[in-house]
Design a protein around this motif. Structure first.
Motif, PDB file in Angstrom:
ATOM      1  N   GLN A 138      -4.547 -11.797  -1.990  1.00  0.00           N
ATOM      2  CA  GLN A 138      -3.939 -13.125  -1.721  1.00  0.00           C
ATOM      3  C   GLN A 138      -3.251 -13.125  -0.193  1.00  0.00           C
ATOM      4  O   GLN A 138      -3.138 -11.736   0.416  1.00  0.00           O
ATOM      5  N   HIS A 154      -4.721 -10.097   4.684  1.00  0.00           N
ATOM      6  CA  HIS A 154      -4.724 -10.517   3.325  1.00  0.00           C
ATOM      7  C   HIS A 154      -3.967  -8.942   2.630  1.00  0.00           C
ATOM      8  O   HIS A 154      -3.961  -7.944   3.173  1.00  0.00           O
ATOM      9  N   GLU A 155      -3.188  -9.170   1.565  1.00  0.00           N
ATOM     10  CA  GLU A 155      -2.646  -8.020   0.670  1.00  0.00           C
ATOM     11  C   GLU A 155      -3.693  -7.433  -0.137  1.00  0.00           C
ATOM     12  O   GLU A 155      -5.108  -8.015  -0.155  1.00  0.00           O
ATOM     13  N   GLU A 156      -3.573  -6.371  -0.797  1.00  0.00           N
ATOM     14  CA  GLU A 156      -4.688  -5.823  -1.655  1.00  0.00           C
ATOM     15  C   GLU A 156      -5.421  -6.591  -2.716  1.00  0.00           C
ATOM     16  O   GLU A 156      -6.351  -6.486  -3.047  1.00  0.00           O
ATOM     17  N   ASN A 157      -4.581  -7.379  -3.277  1.00  0.00           N
ATOM     18  CA  ASN A 157      -4.788  -8.608  -4.165  1.00  0.00           C
ATOM     19  C   ASN A 157      -5.770  -9.670  -3.768  1.00  0.00           C
ATOM     20  O   ASN A 157      -6.239 -10.398  -4.588  1.00  0.00           O
TER      21      ASN A 157
END
Length: 100
Positions: A21, A16-19
């Protein structure tokens, strides 16, 4: 052409990305009718457990990829969910997938 093992591709799909998502990636695959398909930008989603963790007591549902052999994905262009059998994958981010 570069090659990637299916285990490595699935591990990268799961990141996953930092947000929070799912990361976007491209896939090529065989369709059940024998033709080829591709998606230039997809991310993990649908019933795969992205978002708040589901538990049996919360009434939620966590999709078990290894048991079902299917990826639940979201097309980034249309934001629509779809399922894809892992065995039908041929390329991940332009790299040929090795299933053996």
């Amino acid at each position: 052409m570069q090659r990637i093992h299916i285990r490595t591709a699935l591990a990268e799909i799961d990141q996953h990305e930092e947000n929070g998502q799912g990361r976007a990636f491209s896939l090529q695959y065989h369709k059940t009718d024998g033709s080829r398909g591709s998606k230039p930008a997809v991310r993990k989603g649908g019933l795969s457990g992205v978002g708040p963790a589901a538990s049996p007591t919360s009434g939620g549902f966590r999709y078990k990829v290894k048991e079902k052999g299917t990826l639940q994905l979201v097309d980034c262009a249309t934001n629509k969910s779809f399922a894809l059998k892992i065995i039908l994958l041929t390329h991940f981010n332009g790299q040929r997938i090795l299933h053996a």
